[in-house]
Design a protein around this motif. Structure first.
Motif, PDB file in Angstrom:
ATOM      1  N   LYS A  20       0.813  -1.220   0.000  1.00  0.00           N
ATOM      2  CA  LYS A  20       0.000   0.000   0.000  1.00  0.00           C
ATOM      3  C   LYS A  20       0.847   1.270   0.000  1.00  0.00           C
ATOM      4  CE  LYS A  20      -3.644  -2.299   2.676  1.00  0.00           C
ATOM      5  NZ  LYS A  20      -4.413  -2.283   3.955  1.00  0.00           N
ATOM      6  N   ARG A  22       3.390   4.425  -0.882  1.00  0.00           N
ATOM      7  CA  ARG A  22       3.558   5.334  -2.015  1.00  0.00           C
ATOM      8  C   ARG A  22       4.755   4.925  -2.866  1.00  0.00           C
ATOM      9  NH1 ARG A  22       0.836  10.304  -1.801  1.00  0.00           N
ATOM     10  NH2 ARG A  22      -0.324  10.683   0.127  1.00  0.00           N
ATOM     11  N   HIS A  47       7.968  17.396  -9.813  1.00  0.00           N
ATOM     12  CA  HIS A  47       7.403  17.290  -8.456  1.00  0.00           C
ATOM     13  C   HIS A  47       6.859  18.634  -7.978  1.00  0.00           C
ATOM     14  CE1 HIS A  47       8.383  13.150  -7.869  1.00  0.00           C
ATOM     15  NE2 HIS A  47       9.681  13.331  -7.979  1.00  0.00           N
ATOM     16  N   GLN A 293       5.292  12.910   2.301  1.00  0.00           N
ATOM     17  CA  GLN A 293       4.567  11.883   1.552  1.00  0.00           C
ATOM     18  C   GLN A 293       5.358  10.586   1.442  1.00  0.00           C
ATOM     19  OE1 GLN A 293       3.013  12.976  -2.253  1.00  0.00           O
ATOM     20  NE2 GLN A 293       1.537  14.414  -1.416  1.00  0.00           N
ATOM     21  N   TRP A 294       6.634  10.669   1.115  1.00  0.00           N
ATOM     22  CA  TRP A 294       7.405   9.458   0.818  1.00  0.00           C
ATOM     23  C   TRP A 294       8.037   8.832   2.047  1.00  0.00           C
ATOM     24  CZ3 TRP A 294      10.480  10.772  -4.303  1.00  0.00           C
ATOM     25  CH2 TRP A 294       9.571  10.854  -5.363  1.00  0.00           C
ATOM     26  N   ASP A 297       5.128   8.102   4.276  1.00  0.00           N
ATOM     27  CA  ASP A 297       4.067   7.389   3.573  1.00  0.00           C
ATOM     28  C   ASP A 297       2.692   7.879   4.032  1.00  0.00           C
ATOM     29  OD1 ASP A 297       3.349   5.326   1.685  1.00  0.00           O
ATOM     30  OD2 ASP A 297       2.631   4.166   3.388  1.00  0.00           O
ATOM     31  N   ARG A 299      -0.935   9.059   4.534  1.00  0.00           N
ATOM     32  CA  ARG A 299      -2.203   8.798   3.856  1.00  0.00           C
ATOM     33  C   ARG A 299      -3.294   9.687   4.453  1.00  0.00           C
ATOM     34  NH1 ARG A 299      -2.075   2.279   4.738  1.00  0.00           N
ATOM     35  NH2 ARG A 299      -0.049   1.835   3.777  1.00  0.00           N
ATOM     36  N   CYS A 326       0.305  18.591   3.014  1.00  0.00           N
ATOM     37  CA  CYS A 326      -0.233  17.323   2.514  1.00  0.00           C
ATOM     38  C   CYS A 326      -1.689  17.101   2.909  1.00  0.00           C
ATOM     39  CB  CYS A 326       0.615  16.165   3.038  1.00  0.00           C
ATOM     40  SG  CYS A 326       2.275  16.095   2.349  1.00  0.00           S
TER      41      CYS A 326
END
Length: 657
Positions: A20, A22, A47, A293-294, A297, A299, A326
């Protein structure tokens, strides 16, 4: 690097997590790295266009013509506050909880994105009414609170450059930063609450003004936090709640160029004068967003908690900007991990269903000690099943603490992102991506995609894997420091020294890459590399060996001059039991010396081991090794100790020999 081929020393990526994530595989990571190598400017431009909302699109990505004063997205215009707030409200997320705030006494409140935008806009209008303009500097001296985040965002909204000063700094430190920044306004609070105590803020501001050098400031705005009785200077001071109550909650964002200074953050320097690290708006916000985000991760349904104070860069990137950019939900905590007891973190994770937890190795080690001496505060007493990812920040985490964190907090199922970065880098530089990298305790693994990190020798030549050297970054990146405020020459000498031809960013740390995996391990500051009888050893390696002993909670290692070996190893150790004295201390010191000899080799045995109830730390939890070096040499400490949480420990350590 998953499955049966994984070396025994590595923890493989959990398949359920990777499926799941990224960035969900090593192959996906390698593709990102290859894309950056093939078209570096294009990689970052893509990006930037994807992750940020631009008022005026940029046409120039990277300008290297005035290196090392690099410029990113220079002709583009945007606003950091708009990217963190308005765009989420416009997308229909106004009722989503942005911040879950828990105060020192346990009172919980929640703020939605719509409510946060309203509060930020009101304060932004107050600042404008006080005459604050685009490009002006505003110093924030506030508790760890929603008010602090609001103040940072309000400054960004009108194009003012904020400079947050940690609420534990002294009047002199505050005064120095106000003067250096040329601030026109200060936002503070009557008091702050930490560990059940009310601590002064406004009175320290007043004291800073009496020291002189704050003439540029025309207004001081005061948040009512405790209701404490504080003096107000007529014509200069005003209660913030009274002003915001009369202000409009609509404030159009001020569009600024991508290179516009978003903030200054002062960090210590070798000369004793603080360095005002200057960060841009566009490049900084891009990296804060992308790493959130990375690396984490993140969500939409996560509850993210970074325990750092906004007075430090971690609180900037991973509290005030990254999670909000985010559109995430995060916990903001006012207090300390040991109040009312050492289970505070675990109790909060259980209560708020935190899924991503990011804290410092210093905190972890202190909580290990507490848990092993008191079963009532052990994390196994709490439901931590909501956690899916753990992280560490601030300094390298020793393998023993990593193992405990993974086992006792993560239940053996949560990846740990051991992140290496600095105030100057703006965001993560070397870090696992949790869906892509098998983990090695004590290693920050591989560079973030797009970061060209290397280990080199004194001439700038890359050394073979398995050999230690100096950590550098060979290409500019969007969130990098732009300058030292008011001191361009110091910037060049500090970060782009002539020793490396002025080409490489010098991180100031030593590192080594594993001969098999290529994983990076930070071995300590360059001046923390010990040279004992010609053998070069990083202090981190010796500290890890000491902490691997079951009796040791924490250790700090420094070098001191030695007539025989050139440099001798001096270790300061905190045990998981009361501090020993006399013959018992000598016996335990001998035991630990032999343990280090077994773990590393006889050459690594500390010549001097001293026991203390604690180590000298700043209020952010960093160990002040420069003070330990003074004590190890037998000299009197004459340096400024105002940033220490526990200055009395210096006398104990000095007398423990």
């Amino acid at each position: 690097m998953t499955g049966t081929s994984t070396p025994p020393s590595l923890y493989p990526v959990p398949e359920a997590f990777a499926s799941k994530a990224r960035v969900g595989s090593r192959a996906a990571y390698d593709q990102l790295v290859a894309a950056a190598e093939a078209d570096y400017s294009g990689y970052w431009a893509n990006h930037a266009r994807e992750l940020l909302k631009w008022h005026k699109p940029f046409t120039k990505t990277l300008d290297e013509s005035q290196a090392p004063f690099f410029k990113w997205f220079e002709d583009g215009e945007l606003n950091a506050s708009y990217n963190c707030l308005d765009r989420h409200v416009e997308a229909g997320l106004g009722d989503k909880v942005a911040i879950i705030f828990e105060s020192d006494d346990g009172v919980v409140s929640k703020v939605t994105y719509k409510e946060l935008l309203s509060r930020v806009s009101r304060l932004a209008n107050v600042l404008k009414a006080q005459g604050v303009k685009k490009g002006d500097r505003v110093v924030l001296y506030l508790p760890m609170s929603v008010d602090g985040v609001v103040a940072m965002q309000a400054c960004a909204r009108i194009g003012a450059t904020h400079s947050v000063v940690f609420g534990g700094f002294s009047a002199q430190s505050l005064r120095d930063r106000i003067e250096d920044a040329g601030a026109v306004l200060v936002i503070t609070a009557d008091e702050q609450k930490r560990g059940g105590k009310s601590l002064p803020l406004k009175t320290i501001v007043d004291e800073a003004f009496t020291l002189g050098g704050c003439d540029s400031v025309t207004q001081v705005l005061v948040v009512r936090r405790t209701g404490g009785d504080v003096p107000m200077v007529a014509g200069r001071d005003a209660w913030l709640d009274e002003l915001t109550a009369q202000a409009s909650d609509v404030c159009p964002p001020e569009w600024v160029g991508a290179e516009h200074p978003l903030f200054l953050l002062y960090t210590s320097g070798s000369t004793g004068k603080p360095k005002g690290v200057q960060h841009s708006t566009g490049g900084y916000l891009l990296h804060a967003t992308l790493t959130t985000q990375w690396t984490f991760d993140l969500r939409p349904d996560d509850v993210f908690w970074c325990t750092a104070d906004i007075g430090w860069v971690t609180g900037h990137s991973y509290v005030a900007y990254g999670p909000l950019s985010c559109g995430g939900t995060q916990v903001v905590f006012e207090g300390v991990p040991t109040y009312p007891d050492s289970a505070r973190f675990w109790r909060m994770i259980e209560a708020h269903k935190v899924s991503i937890f990011y804290t410092a190795p210093t905190a972890i080690r202190a909580l290990i000690k507490a848990a092993e001496s008191n079963a009532e505060v052990h994390p196994k007493q709490f439901d931590l099943s909501s956690l899916r990812l753990l992280g560490t920040v601030g300094e390298p985490i020793n393998p023993a603490a990593w193992e405990w964190y993974h086992r006792e907090i993560g239940g053996g199922k949560c990846p740990i992102v051991d992140t290496f970065w600095q105030t100057e880098t703006g965001g993560h530089m070397i870090t696992p991506l949790p869906g892509a990298h098998d983990l090695a305790p004590g290693s920050c693994t591989l560079p973030f995609p797009g970061i060209d990190a290397a280990v080199v020798d004194e001439t700038g030549k890359e050394v073979p894997w398995g050999q230690g050297g100096v950590l550098v970054v060979r290409k500019p990146w969007p969130s990098m420091i732009r300058n030292i405020w008011g001191d361009s020459e110091r910037f060049k000498k500090s970060y782009y020294p002539a020793d490396f031809g002025g080409k490489y960013y010098l991180a100031g740390d030593g590192a080594i890459r594993d001969a098999q995996t290529g994983y990076f391990t930070i071995t300590g500051r360059i001046d923390d590399v010990l040279n004992v009888s010609g053998h070069r050893m990083g202090t981190m390696e010796i500290e890890s060996a000491l902490v691997s002993h079951p009796l040791v909670a924490e250790a700090a290692v420094v070098g001191r001059p030695d007539d025989l070996t050139g440099e001798a190893i001096c270790a300061f150790v905190v045990l998981k039991r009361p501090r020993p004295t006399g013959d018992e201390a000598k016996q335990l010191a001998s035991l630990l010396r032999n343990h280090v000899g077994q773990e590393i080799g006889p050459i690594a045995k500390p010549k001097d081991i001293r026991f203390g109830d604690n180590l000298p730390k700043t209020r952010s939890g960093k160990i002040m090794r420069r003070l330990l070096r003074v004590i190890a040499k037998g000299d009197a400490v004459t340096q400024d100790t105002s940033t220490l949480e526990n200055p009395a420990i210096l006398d104990q350590l000095a007398q423990s020999n």
